[in-house]
Enzyme design. Structure first.
Site, mmCIF file in Angstrom:
data_model
loop_
_atom_site.group_PDB
_atom_site.id
_atom_site.type_symbol
_atom_site.label_atom_id
_atom_site.label_comp_id
_atom_site.label_asym_id
_atom_site.label_seq_id
_atom_site.Cartn_x
_atom_site.Cartn_y
_atom_site.Cartn_z
ATOM 1 N N ALA A 83 30.411 20.577 -29.507
ATOM 2 C CA ALA A 83 30.932 20.480 -28.004
ATOM 3 C C ALA A 83 31.784 21.672 -27.599
ATOM 4 O O ALA A 83 32.783 22.104 -28.608
ATOM 5 C CB ALA A 83 31.650 19.267 -27.801
ATOM 6 N N LYS A 85 29.471 20.654 -22.797
ATOM 7 C CA LYS A 85 30.954 20.831 -23.120
ATOM 8 C C LYS A 85 31.426 19.386 -22.402
ATOM 9 O O LYS A 85 31.258 18.845 -21.908
ATOM 10 C CB LYS A 85 31.265 21.766 -22.033
ATOM 11 C CG LYS A 85 32.800 22.008 -21.858
ATOM 12 C CD LYS A 85 33.570 22.596 -22.990
ATOM 13 C CE LYS A 85 35.157 22.543 -22.500
ATOM 14 N NZ LYS A 85 35.862 22.971 -23.628
ATOM 15 N N SER A 86 32.714 19.135 -23.199
ATOM 16 C CA SER A 86 33.609 18.040 -23.087
ATOM 17 C C SER A 86 33.877 17.894 -21.455
ATOM 18 O O SER A 86 34.457 18.952 -20.823
ATOM 19 C CB SER A 86 34.615 17.813 -23.785
ATOM 20 O OG SER A 86 34.553 17.717 -25.278
ATOM 21 N N GLY A 111 41.511 24.834 -22.523
ATOM 22 C CA GLY A 111 42.026 23.935 -21.331
ATOM 23 C C GLY A 111 41.138 23.044 -20.854
ATOM 24 O O GLY A 111 41.138 22.813 -19.410
ATOM 25 N N ASN A 161 35.397 12.529 -26.880
ATOM 26 C CA ASN A 161 36.378 13.412 -27.457
ATOM 27 C C ASN A 161 37.662 12.766 -27.592
ATOM 28 O O ASN A 161 38.334 12.711 -26.543
ATOM 29 C CB ASN A 161 36.276 14.673 -26.711
ATOM 30 C CG ASN A 161 36.954 15.755 -27.378
ATOM 31 O OD1 ASN A 161 37.578 15.523 -28.194
ATOM 32 N ND2 ASN A 161 36.728 17.242 -26.854
ATOM 33 N N CYS A 197 41.057 16.730 -28.000
ATOM 34 C CA CYS A 197 41.121 17.933 -27.339
ATOM 35 C C CYS A 197 42.664 18.576 -27.531
ATOM 36 O O CYS A 197 43.623 17.542 -27.125
ATOM 37 C CB CYS A 197 41.031 17.880 -25.937
ATOM 38 S SG CYS A 197 41.254 19.755 -25.130
ATOM 39 N N ASN A 247 44.541 21.272 -26.541
ATOM 40 C CA ASN A 247 44.867 21.948 -25.475
ATOM 41 C C ASN A 247 45.119 21.836 -24.012
ATOM 42 O O ASN A 247 45.215 22.891 -23.320
ATOM 43 C CB ASN A 247 43.551 23.221 -25.533
ATOM 44 C CG ASN A 247 43.499 23.819 -27.032
ATOM 45 O OD1 ASN A 247 44.276 23.990 -27.588
ATOM 46 N ND2 ASN A 247 42.371 24.238 -27.296
ATOM 47 N N LYS A 291 34.590 12.046 -31.275
ATOM 48 C CA LYS A 291 34.790 13.179 -31.879
ATOM 49 C C LYS A 291 36.425 13.295 -32.464
ATOM 50 O O LYS A 291 37.252 13.134 -31.453
ATOM 51 C CB LYS A 291 34.769 14.468 -30.892
ATOM 52 C CG LYS A 291 35.062 15.886 -31.379
ATOM 53 C CD LYS A 291 33.990 16.634 -32.239
ATOM 54 C CE LYS A 291 34.416 18.165 -32.516
ATOM 55 N NZ LYS A 291 33.844 18.707 -31.273
ATOM 56 N N ASN A 312 37.198 18.218 -34.874
ATOM 57 C CA ASN A 312 37.520 19.417 -33.781
ATOM 58 C C ASN A 312 38.342 20.363 -34.475
ATOM 59 O O ASN A 312 38.718 20.278 -35.630
ATOM 60 C CB ASN A 312 38.273 18.602 -32.800
ATOM 61 C CG ASN A 312 38.116 19.221 -31.471
ATOM 62 O OD1 ASN A 312 38.128 20.385 -31.252
ATOM 63 N ND2 ASN A 312 37.882 18.185 -30.447
ATOM 64 N N GLY A 363 36.318 27.963 -37.651
ATOM 65 C CA GLY A 363 35.547 29.065 -38.478
ATOM 66 C C GLY A 363 35.996 28.963 -39.953
ATOM 67 O O GLY A 363 36.014 27.823 -40.370
HETATM 68 C C1 ERO Z 1 37.781 19.374 -24.948
HETATM 69 C C2 ERO Z 1 38.668 20.455 -25.291
HETATM 70 C C3 ERO Z 1 38.784 21.015 -26.405
HETATM 71 C C4 ERO Z 1 39.175 22.558 -26.057
HETATM 72 C C5 ERO Z 1 39.524 23.186 -25.095
HETATM 73 O O1 ERO Z 1 38.752 23.067 -24.030
HETATM 74 O O2 ERO Z 1 40.549 23.837 -25.019
HETATM 75 N N1 ERO Z 1 39.143 23.318 -27.500
HETATM 76 C C6 ERO Z 1 39.147 22.867 -28.635
HETATM 77 O O3 ERO Z 1 38.980 23.628 -29.672
HETATM 78 N N2 ERO Z 1 38.714 21.334 -28.707
HETATM 79 C C7 ERO Z 1 38.351 20.762 -27.762
HETATM 80 O O4 ERO Z 1 38.047 19.452 -27.973
#
Ligand code: ERO
Length: 309
Positions: free
Chosen positions: A20, A44-45, A71, A125, A128, A130, A162, A192, A220
């Site tokens: 995601a 995407k979330s 974000g 999720n 997250c 961030n 997640k 995640n 990674g």
């Molecule tokens: C849903 C926001 C997420 C984001 C994000 O949009 O900053 N970055 C991630 O590595 N994992 C997340 O779950």
């Protein structure tokens, strides 16, 4: 060797899909995943309303992976529900990732997904890292239990979560104990990104992403051992649930290791971001070659059979 598998009784051509957030914010990106040889795709979330996300630069590819503090930029939940309504589920499964900014937002989005009566799979999720000022529910077990109690009851259908990476056996135990309370919590996606890493550029003596003073989620090569540990920890602790592996996958060997650790499906994030959807062809080719070398004809010949010493 055959890569066909099943997920919650649904047949898939192969166990590979995107993570995601990667190659899945806009319909054109999702269409490319559906056109690709990936076995499934996830959106995407999403939040209740559209979000711009954090100021750029907010993603940086690195020799050993990536760092991001996006974000939660997304088109808002209706955009992804509309996409899910038009998806051809005969072709491949579609997951909808939901990351509402509050329990109420999550309940509103989940209710809308339930009303839509679509064959899409909900990936809630909880991780997250961030969104400034929003602690990850995955690291607050009381909040996580409350979220799940409300969402499981409201959604009533099978769904998944997640999770963030955990690094302590007591946390594996506590998280699994909560997840096992919910019968319709059918799958667990680990992991995640490893939250709030800091990458420094020596030449400029600076951070490499703008948000949060350069702190962001790692993906990674950096995260493969942690991802494998979380896949195996929840595979051992949640025997009635299906595990989706995510984290550190860039070769067929990494896919093999996630499957050996107990994953049923395997998601690809950073490497997909860098290589594009053709990566799914390469990963399947490499996985088939490795399986042939080992004399395996099907995934079930080795899935979840990690040996210990
Ligand atoms: C849903 C926001 C997420 C984001 C994000 O949009 O900053 N970055 C991630 O590595 N994992 C997340 O779950």
């Amino acid at each position: 060797p055959e890569l066909a598998t099943t997920f919650l009784e649904q047949p898939l051509d192969n166990p590979l899909m995107n993570a995601a957030g990667v190659w899945c914010t806009l319909a054109a990106q999702l269409d490319a995943l559906v056109e690709s040889s990936a076995g499934a795709a996830v959106t995407k979330s999403c939040t209740l309303s559209r979000r711009d996300g954090n100021p750029e630069p907010r993603y940086r590819a690195l020799p050993l992976g990536s760092i991001n503090s996006m974000g939660l930029p997304n088109e808002g939940h209706v955009y992804y529900l509309d996409y899910a309504a038009c998806h051809d589920y005969e072709r491949k499964p579609l997951f909808v990732s939901v990351s509402g900014l509050s329990l109420d937002d999550n309940l509103t989005i989940v209710a809308a997904l339930r009303e839509a009566v679509l064959p899409a799979f909900l990936e809630l999720n909880l991780s997250c890292p961030n969104v400034e000022g929003k602690p990850q529910p995955g690291y607050d077990f009381e909040a996580m239990d409350q979220f799940l109690a409300e969402v499981a009851t409201a959604y009533r259908r099978p769904f998944g979560v997640k999770l963030p990476p955990y690094f302590d056996f007591v946390h594996f135990d506590n998280a699994a104990e909560i997840l096992n309370r919910y019968d319709n919590l059918a799958f667990i996606t680990c992991i995640n990104s490893i939250g709030n890493g800091l990458v420094i550029d020596t030449e400029s003596e600076s951070t490499v992403i703008r948000p949060k003073d350069g702190f962001g989620g790692l993906g990674g090569d950096y995260v493969l051992p942690t991802a494998l540990a979380n896949v195996n920890a929840f595979h051992r602790r949640c025997p009635g649930k299906t595990i989706i592996g995510c984290g550190g996958v860039s070769t067929g060997e990494h896919v093999f290791q996630h499957l050996l650790a107990g994953a049923t499906l395997v998601q690809v994030g950073t490497a997909l971001h860098e290589e594009g959807p053709s990566i799914f062809d390469r990963l399947q080719k490499e996985l088939r070659e490795l399986m042939a070398k080992k004399g395996y004809t099907r995934i079930e010949d080795f899935r979840g059979r990690l040996k210990t010493l």
